[in-house]
Enzyme design. Structure first.
Site, PDB file in Angstrom:
ATOM      1  N   LYS A 156       0.851  -1.196   0.000  1.00 17.95           N
ATOM      2  CA  LYS A 156       0.000   0.000   0.000  1.00 17.95           C
ATOM      3  C   LYS A 156       0.887   1.246   0.000  1.00 17.95           C
ATOM      4  O   LYS A 156       1.911   1.295   0.702  1.00 17.95           O
ATOM      5  CB  LYS A 156      -0.895  -0.032   1.241  1.00 17.95           C
ATOM      6  CG  LYS A 156      -1.986   1.049   1.277  1.00 17.95           C
ATOM      7  CD  LYS A 156      -2.844   0.882   2.531  1.00 17.95           C
ATOM      8  CE  LYS A 156      -3.956   1.910   2.645  1.00 17.95           C
ATOM      9  NZ  LYS A 156      -4.739   1.768   3.895  1.00 17.95           N
ATOM     10  N   SER A 158      -9.704   2.191   3.018  1.00 15.84           N
ATOM     11  CA  SER A 158      -8.851   2.923   2.101  1.00 15.84           C
ATOM     12  C   SER A 158      -7.949   2.033   1.252  1.00 15.84           C
ATOM     13  O   SER A 158      -7.494   2.439   0.190  1.00 15.84           O
ATOM     14  CB  SER A 158      -7.980   3.901   2.887  1.00 15.84           C
ATOM     15  OG  SER A 158      -7.118   3.216   3.784  1.00 15.84           O
ATOM     16  N   SER A 216      -9.608  -0.331   7.203  1.00 14.99           N
ATOM     17  CA  SER A 216      -9.104  -0.266   5.825  1.00 14.99           C
ATOM     18  C   SER A 216      -8.392  -1.502   5.313  1.00 14.99           C
ATOM     19  O   SER A 216      -8.067  -1.562   4.130  1.00 14.99           O
ATOM     20  CB  SER A 216      -8.187   0.941   5.656  1.00 14.99           C
ATOM     21  OG  SER A 216      -8.963   2.107   5.664  1.00 14.99           O
TER      22      SER A 216
END
Ligand code: GLN
Length: 504
Positions: free
Chosen positions: A80, A155, A179
Site C-alpha cells: 500500500k 482505504s 481499511s
C-alpha cells in the site's frame, strides 16, 4: 502449465523451494497479469517491474547456490502506498506527496526486502487512508474485480483488488478503522488487522497514530499468517511496538484447517448483527455460525452496549490526531510546493497555497474537524468525551472476552456499493466501518474471511476479533471457517468471481 498467478503464496513458496519454478518466472507472470488487467482495475499507483525482477534473479541465484532462504523468498508482494519504500515513489494517495521519493524504508519494507520478496509496486488508496471506497485517491479510483462499476473498499482498495484479481498473491494494507478488513470483505479476500503494536509503524505515513496498524491482505488465512509472521514482532524504532514474541500464527492457521474448534467459545456481538445489515450479509453470517457450531465451537450472545457510540468517538479521535499528523505537509519538506498566485511569498502563504492545492476535500474536512475538536474551548466537550467513550468500549470488550475466546460479526453492513453512490455523503461512507472501528479503538486484532455471496452475487466477509496479543485465535477460527466453507463450495469463494476481460 499452471498459471502461477493463481497459486496461493504458500503453494508458490513450496514450488520455489523445490525449484519447480523460479522467482523470475513467478514475478514475470504477475507483472504480465498487472499489465493485462490494470487498464480495467487501477490497483497500482506505481509498478516496480525492473527492481522486482532484479530481486527475483538474486533470490534464484542464492537458492541455486544452496543458501537457506526465508520461506516466502521469491514470492512477489504489493505494498500500500502509505508504507515508505526507499527510492520508490510514495504518495499516500495524495497530490501533496506527488514526486516525493522516500530516503528510507519502513521496517515492514526492510523485512520484506531482507526476506527476498520481489516488490511488484505500490497500491492505490484513499488519500491519507481516509475513506472506504478508494474514491478519495488523488490519482483516480480502483475498480472491484467482481464488478467494475463497484468500489473495492477503502482505504486499501488497491491492495485488496490486486490480490483478488491475481495481480499479487500477497499485499500489505493498513487499518485505522477498517481499511484492511472492509476491502477484504467486499473483494472476497482475507485481511488481518494485528494487535496494536504487533507490527511496526516505523515508516508508515501516520493517519491517526493511536489507531493505525499495518497487516496482511491475501487470498487465504494461512497466507496472511505467513506474511504476518514476516512483518510482525518487536521493532526498537517504534516506541509502541510490543516487546514480546508473536504467538504462533502459522501453526494456529494450520491447526484451524483441520476444522476442529472443540471448546472454542465464540461470542456474537448483538450490537453488530441487527438492523442496518443487508439481508444477504445477515443470512451468510447466521449460516457461518452454524458451521462453527458444527466444528465444536460454543456460540454465545454478548452485548457491547457502548458500541453505539464507537463511530462518533472515532470521528473525533481520528480527525484530531490526523490534524496534528498532517501539519508536517507544509510545502517545505516533502513533495508539492505551491507559491501563492498573488501577494508576498512567505512561509505562511506558501503553506496555505500548498495545502489548498495539495489536499483533497475529505482530508480538508477532517483537518478542520480535528482542529475544531482540539481547540481550547471545545477540547473537553469533543476530544475529551470521545476518549472517555473509547475507555467504555475497551471495557465492553474486556467484559465480553471474560466469557469468550473470540468475538464475531459481519465485517461490513453491505456488499460493495456502486462507484459514486456515497461519494457526496460522508456519513453514509463512514457507516461502512461501523463493525470494524471498535477493534481499532481498543487496540485488539481482527480478521475478515470470505463467507459466501450475498443475494446480489457479491462477496461477504466474516469478522473475527480476539483479545490483544491473542492474534493466533483469529487464524485458528478463520482457517477453520475457511476450510469448512471451501468443502461446502468445492473451492475458494474467489473462484466464483467473473473472469476479467484482459487487455493484450
Ligand atoms: N474508512 C475509515 C476512515 O475513513 C477507515 C480508514 C482506515 O482504516 N484507514 O477513516
Amino acid at each position: 502449465m499452471t498459471d502461477l498467478t493463481r497459486l496461493t503464496a504458500a503453494d508458490l513458496a513450496g514450488r520455489l523451494t523445490s525449484r519447480d519454478v523460479s522467482s523470475v518466472e513467478a514475478t514475470q507472470a504477475h507483472l504480465d497479469r498487472i499489465a493485462a488487467v490494470e487498464p480495467a482495475l487501477h490497483s497500482f499507483l506505481y509498478v516496480n517491474g525492473d527492481e522486482a525482477l532484479a530481486t527475483a534473479r538474486d533470490v534464484d541465484s542464492r537458492r541455486a547456490a544452496g543458501e537457506k532462504l526465508h520461506a516466502l523468498a521469491g514470492v512477489p508482494i504489493a505494498i500500500k502506498d502509505i508504507v515508505v519504500t526507499k527510492g520508490m515513489p510514495t504518495t499516500a494517495g495524495s497530490k501533496i506527496l506527488e514526486g516525493w521519493i522516500p530516503p528510507y524504508d519502513a521496517t515492514i519494507t526492510t523485512r520484506i526486502r531482507a526476506a527476498g520478496l520481489p516488490i511488484l509496486g505500490k497500491t492505490n488508496m484513499d488519500e491519507f487512508a481516509m475513506g472506504s471506497s478508494t474514491e478519495h485517491s488523488a490519482f483516480g479510483n480502483t475498480h472491484n474485480p467482481w464488478d467494475l462499476d463497484r468500489i473495492p473498499g477503502g482505504s486499501g482498495g488497491g491492495s485488496a483488488a490486486a490480490v483478488a484479481a491475481y495481480e499479487a498473491p500477497l499485499a500489505i494494507g493498513t487499518d485505522t478503522g477498517g481499511s484492511i478488513r472492509q476491502p477484504a470483505a467486499v473483494t472476497g479476500t482475507v485481511g488481518v488487522k494485528p494487535t496494536y503494536g504487533g507490527v511496526s509503524r516505523y515508516g508508515l505515513i501516520a493517519l491517526a497514530s493511536s489507531l493505525d496498524q499495518a497487516g496482511p491482505v491475501t487470498r487465504t488465512v494461512l497466507d496472511s499468517a505467513l506474511l504476518h509472521e514476516l512483518i510482525g514482532g518487536h521493532d526498537p524504532r517504534d516506541s509502541t511496538s510490543i516487546d514480546e514474541p508473536l504467538p504462533g500464527l502459522v501453526a494456529a492457521a494450520r491447526q484451524g484447517r483441520s476444522g476442529d474448534l472443540t471448546g472454542m467459545r465464540v461470542g456474537v456481538i448483538s450490537e453488530l448483527t441487527g438492523e442496518g445489515y443487508q439481508p444477504g450479509v445477515r443470512a451468510r453470517f447466521t449460516e457461518s455460525l452454524e458451521v462453527l457450531r458444527g466444528a465444536g465451537a460454543e456460540i454465545v450472545e454478548v452485548s457491547c452496549p457502548h458500541f453505539t457510540y464507537a463511530l462518533g468517538a472515532y470521528y473525533l479521535i481520528l480527525p484530531s490526531e490526523a490534524s496534528s499528523n498532517l501539519a508536517k505537509f507544509d510545502g517545505m519538506r516533502f513533495g508539492l510546493r505551491v507559491e501563492p498566485s498573488e501577494g508576498k511569498v512567505t512561509a505562511e502563504s506558501v503553506m496555505g497555497a500548498t495545502r489548498g492545492a495539495g489536499f483533497g476535500d475529505e482530508v480538508k474536512r477532517r483537518i478542520i474537524l480535528g482542529t475544531y475538536a482540539l481547540s481550547a474551548g471545545y477540547y473537553d466537550a469533543y476530544y475529551g468525551s470521545a476518549q472517555k467513550v473509547r475507555t467504555l468500549i475497551q471495557r465492553d470488550f474486556a467484559a465480553a472476552f471474560a466469557q469468550t475466546d473470540v468475538l464475531v460479526s459481519p465485517t461490513t453492513p453491505t456488499t460493495a456499493f456502486k462507484l459514486g453512490e456515497k461519494l457526496d455523503d460522508p456519513l453514509a461512507m463512514y457507516l461502512n466501518d461501523v463493525a470494524t472501528i471498535p477493534a481499532n479503538l481498543a487496540g485488539i486484532p481482527g480478521l475478515s474471511v470470505p463467507n459466501g455471496l450475498s443475494d446480489d452475487g457479491l462477496p461477504v466477509g466474516f469478522q473475527v476479533l480476539a483479545p490483544a496479543k491473542a492474534d493466533d485465535r483469529l487464524y485458528r477460527v478463520g482457517a477453520a471457517l475457511e476450510a469448512l466453507l471451501e468443502a461446502q463450495w468445492g473451492g475458494p469463494i474467489l473462484a466464483k468471481a467473473p473472469e476479467l476481460e484482459v487487455a493484450r
